[in-house]
Design a protein around this motif. Structure first.
Motif, PDB file in Angstrom:
ATOM      1  N   HIS A 141      52.261  -8.843   8.417  1.00  0.00           N
ATOM      2  CA  HIS A 141      51.363  -9.232   9.508  1.00  0.00           C
ATOM      3  C   HIS A 141      50.563  -8.016   9.983  1.00  0.00           C
ATOM      4  O   HIS A 141      51.037  -6.875   9.919  1.00  0.00           O
ATOM      5  N   LEU A 142      49.361  -8.259  10.452  1.00  0.00           N
ATOM      6  CA  LEU A 142      48.526  -7.165  10.959  1.00  0.00           C
ATOM      7  C   LEU A 142      49.216  -6.358  12.050  1.00  0.00           C
ATOM      8  O   LEU A 142      49.044  -5.138  12.140  1.00  0.00           O
ATOM      9  N   ARG A 143      50.016  -7.026  12.857  1.00  0.00           N
ATOM     10  CA  ARG A 143      50.698  -6.323  13.946  1.00  0.00           C
ATOM     11  C   ARG A 143      51.841  -5.439  13.440  1.00  0.00           C
ATOM     12  O   ARG A 143      52.396  -4.647  14.202  1.00  0.00           O
ATOM     13  N   ASP A 144      52.201  -5.587  12.150  1.00  0.00           N
ATOM     14  CA  ASP A 144      53.365  -4.885  11.611  1.00  0.00           C
ATOM     15  C   ASP A 144      53.000  -3.623  10.825  1.00  0.00           C
ATOM     16  O   ASP A 144      53.840  -3.089  10.104  1.00  0.00           O
ATOM     17  N   VAL A 145      51.764  -3.159  10.928  1.00  0.00           N
ATOM     18  CA  VAL A 145      51.312  -2.050  10.079  1.00  0.00           C
ATOM     19  C   VAL A 145      52.224  -0.835  10.202  1.00  0.00           C
ATOM     20  O   VAL A 145      52.635  -0.243   9.194  1.00  0.00           O
ATOM     21  N   ASP A 146      52.556  -0.430  11.417  1.00  0.00           N
ATOM     22  CA  ASP A 146      53.407   0.756  11.588  1.00  0.00           C
ATOM     23  C   ASP A 146      54.763   0.551  10.923  1.00  0.00           C
ATOM     24  O   ASP A 146      55.279   1.444  10.239  1.00  0.00           O
TER      25      ASP A 146
ATOM     26  N   ASP B  61      45.743 -13.499   9.968  1.00  0.00           N
ATOM     27  CA  ASP B  61      46.570 -12.472  10.597  1.00  0.00           C
ATOM     28  C   ASP B  61      47.494 -11.758   9.618  1.00  0.00           C
ATOM     29  O   ASP B  61      48.326 -10.948  10.036  1.00  0.00           O
TER      30      ASP B  61
END
Length: 295
Positions: free
Chosen positions: A12-17, A44
């Motif tokens: 997911h885009l929010r999971d990059v880190d 997303d």
């Protein structure tokens, strides 16, 4: 026999880190591969090939693949050039995961016309042939679905091809051309899906002079890695649900020694954090299974 151990990454885009942190951890701990999905019609989610290229550039030993490539959205000649490029850039750490295409209601939203099942399988088999012929030592020639012009192969070895075949015709194509097979629906070595499908691959391999062992079975394997043992590790329908590291070690060792399993891609489930379960996988389970199965 070489047995490969990897994991399915968040995408997911929010999971990059987290994606980059987990890849660095897996690379450091000696895992073999990481996979990401290929659903570019979902806004997303990270685009699979962009993500694995970035991961390969940030790691040193970890292989990466899309699990599995949505072929109708990626013309095979371009996919072949992408494959040789990623192989060259990563020192051979790219694996080509490949599927004939499903979820046509989503695929067609990207402007791609739907293929009949038989046509999709033909294109799938031709794509594997094209990837090989556009790699070192090959000779690209036009096919029904890919009427290419005069193309020269890249001076790079062909990547391993692992397919997500399900139907009988695509399973046979896997037996004729692929290096590995990922059973669908997370089926494992005890499931009816595996037991009915694997002989189709083996028969097709033998028919063209290959050995069934030329096609490794690499399982997508979901489950929770728990700190303490579970009272049972499979549900009422026989599906693996997880357990303690000791329970995983026993299960996977048996799969390798008695069921010819050649690889596992962990998809952590349960309530414990992803990175905690990945640490148990890479630092406790995988080394013990390698030692017990001598792989």
């Amino acid at each position: 026999m070489t047995v490969r151990f990897g994991y399915g990454s968040p995408d997911h885009l929010r999971d990059v880190d987290a994606i980059l942190r987990l890849a660095a951890q897996a690379d450091r701990d000696g895992l073999d591969h990481v996979s990401l999905s290929d659903h570019p019609y979902v806004p997303d989610l990270l685009e699979g090939y962009a993500a694995i290229a970035f991961i390969l550039g940030r790691t040193e030993r970890l292989s990466a693949f899309v699990n599995v490539t949505n072929l109708p959205l990626r013309p095979a000649p371009v996919l072949a050039r992408t494959a040789t490029s990623l192989s060259a850039l990563s020192g051979g750490r790219f694996v080509l995961g490949l599927g004939a295409g499903g979820a046509w209601d989503r695929i067609t939203t990207m402007g791609v016309p739907e293929l009949r099942p038989a046509e999709a399988v033909e294109a799938f088999e031709e794509a594997m042939q094209l990837v090989h012929s556009m790699s070192d030592g090959g000779r690209p020639e036009p096919t029904k679905h890919y009427p290419i012009g005069a193309l020269r192969p890249a001076a790079v070895p062909a990547p391993l091809i692992w397919t997500g075949s399900k139907g009988r015709k695509s399973l046979a194509a896997t037996g004729r051309h692929a290096d590995g097979w990922i059973p669908g629906h997370a089926a494992d070595w005890l499931s009816d899906g595996y037991l009915q499908a694997r002989p189709v691959i083996d028969e097709a391999a033998l028919a063209v002079g290959r050995k069934p062992s030329d096609i490794a079975t690499v399982y997508n394997f979901p489950g929770a890695i728990t700190a303490t043992p579970l009272p049972r590790t499979r549900d009422e329908e026989g599906r693996w649900i997880g357990g303690s590291p000791a329970q995983w070690i026993e299960e996977l060792t048996d799969a390798i020694l008695n069921h010819n399993a050649a690889g596992f891609t962990l998809f952590p489930r349960g309530t414990d954090p992803y990175d905690v379960q990945l640490t148990r996988w890479s630092q406790e389970i995988v080394p013990a299974v390698r030692a017990a199965a001598s792989v």
